[in-house]
Design an enzyme around this catalytic site. Structure first.
Site, PDB file in Angstrom:
ATOM      1  N   SER A   1      28.562  10.239 -19.688  1.00 30.48           N
ATOM      2  CA  SER A   1      29.964   9.800 -19.770  1.00 30.48           C
ATOM      3  C   SER A   1      30.181   9.282 -21.188  1.00 30.48           C
ATOM      4  CB  SER A   1      30.175   8.657 -18.767  1.00 30.48           C
ATOM      5  OG  SER A   1      31.376   7.963 -19.026  1.00 30.48           O
TER       6      SER A   1
ATOM      7  N   TYR B   1      27.495   0.752 -14.512  1.00 30.41           N
ATOM      8  CA  TYR B   1      27.795   2.151 -14.881  1.00 30.41           C
ATOM      9  C   TYR B   1      27.438   2.403 -16.347  1.00 30.41           C
ATOM     10  CZ  TYR B   1      30.659   6.465 -14.977  1.00 30.41           C
ATOM     11  OH  TYR B   1      31.105   7.762 -15.088  1.00 30.41           O
TER      12      TYR B   1
HETATM   13  P1  NAD Z   1      33.384  12.369  -7.564  1.00 32.89           P
HETATM   14  O1  NAD Z   1      33.439  11.083  -6.826  1.00 32.89           O
HETATM   15  O2  NAD Z   1      34.498  13.352  -7.436  1.00 32.89           O
HETATM   16  O3  NAD Z   1      32.055  13.155  -7.200  1.00 32.89           O
HETATM   17  C1  NAD Z   1      30.837  12.522  -7.069  1.00 32.89           C
HETATM   18  C2  NAD Z   1      29.889  13.435  -6.334  1.00 32.89           C
HETATM   19  O4  NAD Z   1      28.650  12.744  -6.147  1.00 32.89           O
HETATM   20  C3  NAD Z   1      30.385  13.807  -4.924  1.00 32.89           C
HETATM   21  O5  NAD Z   1      29.978  15.127  -4.624  1.00 32.89           O
HETATM   22  C4  NAD Z   1      29.649  12.805  -4.045  1.00 32.89           C
HETATM   23  O6  NAD Z   1      29.501  13.254  -2.696  1.00 32.89           O
HETATM   24  C5  NAD Z   1      28.334  12.741  -4.769  1.00 32.89           C
HETATM   25  N1  NAD Z   1      27.545  11.573  -4.457  1.00 32.89           N
HETATM   26  C6  NAD Z   1      27.916  10.260  -4.497  1.00 32.89           C
HETATM   27  N2  NAD Z   1      26.900   9.491  -4.105  1.00 32.89           N
HETATM   28  C7  NAD Z   1      25.870  10.325  -3.827  1.00 32.89           C
HETATM   29  C8  NAD Z   1      24.547  10.129  -3.369  1.00 32.89           C
HETATM   30  N3  NAD Z   1      24.068   8.908  -3.108  1.00 32.89           N
HETATM   31  N4  NAD Z   1      23.765  11.201  -3.184  1.00 32.89           N
HETATM   32  C9  NAD Z   1      24.236  12.454  -3.410  1.00 32.89           C
HETATM   33  N5  NAD Z   1      25.475  12.696  -3.851  1.00 32.89           N
HETATM   34  C10 NAD Z   1      26.277  11.643  -4.045  1.00 32.89           C
HETATM   35  O7  NAD Z   1      33.126  11.944  -9.071  1.00 32.89           O
HETATM   36  P2  NAD Z   1      33.237  12.752 -10.463  1.00 32.89           P
HETATM   37  O8  NAD Z   1      34.294  12.092 -11.235  1.00 32.89           O
HETATM   38  O9  NAD Z   1      33.261  14.205 -10.239  1.00 32.89           O
HETATM   39  O10 NAD Z   1      31.870  12.307 -11.123  1.00 32.89           O
HETATM   40  C11 NAD Z   1      30.771  13.187 -11.294  1.00 32.89           C
HETATM   41  C12 NAD Z   1      29.902  12.653 -12.427  1.00 32.89           C
HETATM   42  O11 NAD Z   1      30.653  12.661 -13.635  1.00 32.89           O
HETATM   43  C13 NAD Z   1      29.455  11.211 -12.216  1.00 32.89           C
HETATM   44  O12 NAD Z   1      28.120  11.065 -12.660  1.00 32.89           O
HETATM   45  C14 NAD Z   1      30.399  10.432 -13.097  1.00 32.89           C
HETATM   46  O13 NAD Z   1      29.836   9.223 -13.526  1.00 32.89           O
HETATM   47  C15 NAD Z   1      30.598  11.401 -14.240  1.00 32.89           C
HETATM   48  N6  NAD Z   1      31.793  11.165 -15.036  1.00 32.89           N
HETATM   49  C16 NAD Z   1      33.032  11.223 -14.466  1.00 32.89           C
HETATM   50  C17 NAD Z   1      34.138  10.993 -15.266  1.00 32.89           C
HETATM   51  C18 NAD Z   1      35.539  11.052 -14.733  1.00 32.89           C
HETATM   52  O14 NAD Z   1      36.471  10.691 -15.469  1.00 32.89           O
HETATM   53  N7  NAD Z   1      35.768  11.498 -13.528  1.00 32.89           N
HETATM   54  C19 NAD Z   1      33.988  10.712 -16.619  1.00 32.89           C
HETATM   55  C20 NAD Z   1      32.717  10.663 -17.145  1.00 32.89           C
HETATM   56  C21 NAD Z   1      31.624  10.891 -16.348  1.00 32.89           C
END
Ligand code: NAD
Length: 259
Positions: free
Chosen positions: A141, A154
């Site tokens: 991130s 985080y």
């Molecule tokens: P999201 O909540 O849409 O998806 C998260 C995914 O992780 C889902 O499929 C969920 O079921 C799964 N998950 C959660 N806990 C879990 C566990 N204990 N075991 C297995 N699977 C699990 O979130 P997202 O925004 O798509 O985030 C995905 C990644 O991207 C994360 O690592 C997040 O930190 C990172 N990220 C997101 C953003 C953003 O703006 N959305 C920005 C930077 C980084």
């Protein structure tokens, strides 16, 4: 083209992980999905988008549980014969001042966002080394590069993941296995929608205004990055053109970290 390669994407039932799974399956990779929620919808979407012949499987391992991660890695090798592309994407967020931070939530964020990548990587590497080819993409991130208040677990986990990526990139530097981190800014997924909702409720503003304020605070482009854009970057990092890209933390953040 990734036909003949297999990809395991953690947390791929929603958001960014689903976008990455779609992109890799479209290139012909066999894909193992993981995560919670509407598994069948995710599976059907990826199967519909996959290049003909590409297979789609699922494992429900909880990324906070090492024994379940071990079972998932074994299942992927049994099902597809290999883990060629490993995408460590599963992640959760918790927003609180550090003195109010629930201890169990801290432990969960570190386990899912950081320690799970240690387990999947250590288990995937022996097979990748045998074949002398591999791609490990760690979805960190901008919070792997800079901080925001109230996100201590985080930010600690994501900085840790960027450091971990560099370390293993060095350990594998003379092999055909590369390790890189992708560092998105705001992407409008369920994880961020919760923060949009919280801001809208707290300030008594509309969803649109909440999104505008969220972007205006940090992301100069005033646009969300999309899972499709991140998918295209992942495909590039899996290509031969990226053979010598090692240990980068590649921000896709609309200028957030340029400030
Ligand atoms: P999201 O909540 O849409 O998806 C998260 C995914 O992780 C889902 O499929 C969920 O079921 C799964 N998950 C959660 N806990 C879990 C566990 N204990 N075991 C297995 N699977 C699990 O979130 P997202 O925004 O798509 O985030 C995905 C990644 O991207 C994360 O690592 C997040 O930190 C990172 N990220 C997101 C953003 C953003 O703006 N959305 C920005 C930077 C980084």
């Amino acid at each position: 083209m990734l036909s003949g390669k297999t990809a395991l994407i953690t947390g791929s039932t929603s958001g960014i992980g689903l976008g990455l799974a779609l992109a890799l399956a479209k290139q012909g990779a066999d894909v193992m999905l993981n995560g919670f929620g509407d598994v069948e919808a995710a599976r059907a979407e990826v199967a519909a988008a996959a290049r003909p012949g590409a297979r789609v499987a699922y494992h429900g391992a909880d990324m906070s549980k090492p024994a379940e991660i071990e079972a998932m890695m074994r299942a992927c090798e049994m099902e597809f014969g290999a883990v060629d592309i490993l995408v460590n994407n599963a992640g959760i967020q918790h927003v609180a001042n550090v003195e109010d931070f629930p201890v169990d939530r801290w432990d969960q964020v570190i386990a899912i966002n950081l320690t799970s990548a240690f387990h999947t990587t250590r288990l995937a590497l022996p097979g990748m080394k045998l074949r002398n080819w591999g791609r490990v993409l760690n979805i960190a991130s901008v919070h792997g590069l800079v901080a925001s208040a109230q996100k201590s677990a985080y930010v600690a986990a994501k900085h840790g993941l960027v450091g971990f990526t560099k370390c293993i990139a060095l350990e594998c530097a003379t092999t055909g296995i590369t390790h890189n981190a992708i560092c998105p800014g705001w992407v409008l997924t369920p994880l961020v929608q919760k923060q949009v909702d919280a801001r809208a409720a707290q300030a008594g503003i509309s969803q649109d205004e909440s999104k505008r304020q969220l972007l205006a605070e940090k992301q100069p482009s005033l646009q969300f990055t999309t899972p499709e854009q991140l998918g295209a970057l992942a495909v590039f990092l899996c290509s031969a053109a990226a053979d010598n890209i090692r240990g980068v933390a590649w921000n896709v953040d609309g200028g957030w970290t340029a400030q």
